[in-house]
Enzyme design. Structure first.
Site, PDB file in Angstrom:
ATOM      1  N   ALA A  27     -14.207  -0.160 -75.669  1.00  0.00           N
ATOM      2  CA  ALA A  27     -13.791   1.233 -75.933  1.00  0.00           C
ATOM      3  C   ALA A  27     -14.662   1.731 -77.105  1.00  0.00           C
ATOM      4  O   ALA A  27     -14.315   1.620 -78.242  1.00  0.00           O
ATOM      5  CB  ALA A  27     -12.260   1.101 -76.283  1.00  0.00           C
ATOM      6  N   CYS A  28     -15.772   2.462 -76.704  1.00  0.00           N
ATOM      7  CA  CYS A  28     -16.754   3.008 -77.617  1.00  0.00           C
ATOM      8  C   CYS A  28     -16.793   4.309 -77.648  1.00  0.00           C
ATOM      9  O   CYS A  28     -16.119   5.016 -76.854  1.00  0.00           O
ATOM     10  CB  CYS A  28     -18.081   2.380 -77.143  1.00  0.00           C
ATOM     11  SG  CYS A  28     -18.122   0.569 -76.827  1.00  0.00           S
TER      12      CYS A  28
END
Length: 349
Positions: A27-28
């Protein structure tokens, strides 16, 4: 050391236990600042539910590579040197090459690749390294990528849907996604923020609901991908002009911190996204001066590699464990010879 192929294939998250089921994700967030008048800079966070064992690696020119383990694979020899962060010694998460082209691989839930055709195959897990090895500009990369077919690689019992952001020293940028079995490219200097699901087109529609972008909603504070996208877009829009390159790097790092996910954070948005794991590290790519910065969360230190201090025609792949808490400042002198893990590129899953 004799130059060999470094084993940077398989999944970026290969060998991860499947404890949490099918929606485990990276989850960047990514932010690109290309209109400040001082330096073209990009920042990204790496968010993951487990330590990705990042290694900072300098890859000289002339490394032979193969796009998939078997079948009709794309093959190439690296034209440009690059500094990258790897995960589990298995893939390139992020990096920049000697020309100032950067590439960032982020998770995109539901990505669906194109059907098989006659083009040679390139694993989506090797996508960023292929770009860094071969191209100097976003336009070159987009043209060159037409000659290969991106395929979803299976690692540790599952596939990993991904999308790619690339930027260059001129300020050009692109995001490449696979949506409903077709390639979707967003290209231009206005492509400056990317997070995870949903695809970028939907993110941009959602953004218009918020203040500063034509809507009435206040700035969201949650950690889900939509909220992070709005927050990054808002703070990027309001950044003041920096006095110099140093300040540009500091300002973009500040925006990255606003979308970093602290350990223990809980998503209270009510959304269904699984892409809310804690931030493990962040990076800043200075495309103008060719400096690549790393900001780990296990240390207050910041460290970086200046391309001017390394030999692009070197005979060794150089690396250091990016979790080393003694790293600080310019660390090209700390990089040591890193023996490739194997000859095959990549191995069978």
């Amino acid at each position: 050391m004799k130059r060999k192929s470094i084993l940077m294939a398989g999944a970026m998250i290969a060998a991860l236990p499947m404890t949490f089921g099918g929606d485990i994700a990276m989850a960047c967030s990514l932010i690109f600042w290309n209109d400040n008048g001082q330096a073209v800079v990009a920042a990204r966070t790496m968010d993951l539910y487990v330590d990705d064992q990042p290694r900072l690696v300098y890859l000289p020119r002339g490394i032979e590579r193969r796009g998939v383990a078997e079948g009709d694979a794309a093959t190439w020899t690296s034209k440009y040197a690059s500094t990258v962060l790897t995960a589990f010694d298995a893939g390139t998460s992020d990096g920049m090459n000697e020309t100032g082209l950067s590439a960032h691989l982020l998770y995109l839930h539901g990505a669906e690749h194109e059907p098989t055709d006659q083009r040679p195959a390139l694993s989506n897990l090797l996508w960023p390294q292929y770009v860094l090895d071969n191209y100097a500009t976003v336009a070159e990369a987009l043209e060159g990528l037409k000659t290969v077919r991106i395929v979803s690689a299976k690692a540790h019992g599952r596939e990993w849907p991904l999308h790619l952001a690339i930027e260059d020293a001129s300020g050009d940028s692109a995001v490449i996604e696979f949506v409903d079995g077709r390639e979707v490219i967003h290209h231009g200097k206005d492509v400056t923020v990317m997070t995870n699901e949903p695809p970028l087109a939907e993110q941009l529609v959602n953004l218009k609901r918020y203040r500063l972008f034509g809507g009435t909603l206040p700035l969201p504070g949650d950690i889900d991908p939509k909220s992070r996208f709005v927050r990054a877009s808002t703070f990027l829009k309001t950044l003041p002009k920096p006095a110099d390159t140093r300040e540009a790097v500091g300002h973009i790092a500040g925006v990255a911190r606003t979308v970093a996910v602290p350990f223990g954070a809980v998503d209270t948005s009510g959304g269904e996204s699984a892409d809310t794991w804690p931030t493990r590290w962040a990076s800043v790519a200075d495309h103008t001066d060719k400096v690549y910065y790393v900001m780990p969360v296990n240390s207050p230190n910041v460290f970086w590699v200046d391309f001017a201090k390394l030999d692009p025609n070197g005979k060794e792949i150089l690396a250091v464990d990016a979790r080393d808490t003694t790293l600080s400042g310019e660390v090209s002198g700390r990089l040591a010879g890193f023996a490739p893990i194997g000859e095959a590129y990549p191995p069978a899953p």
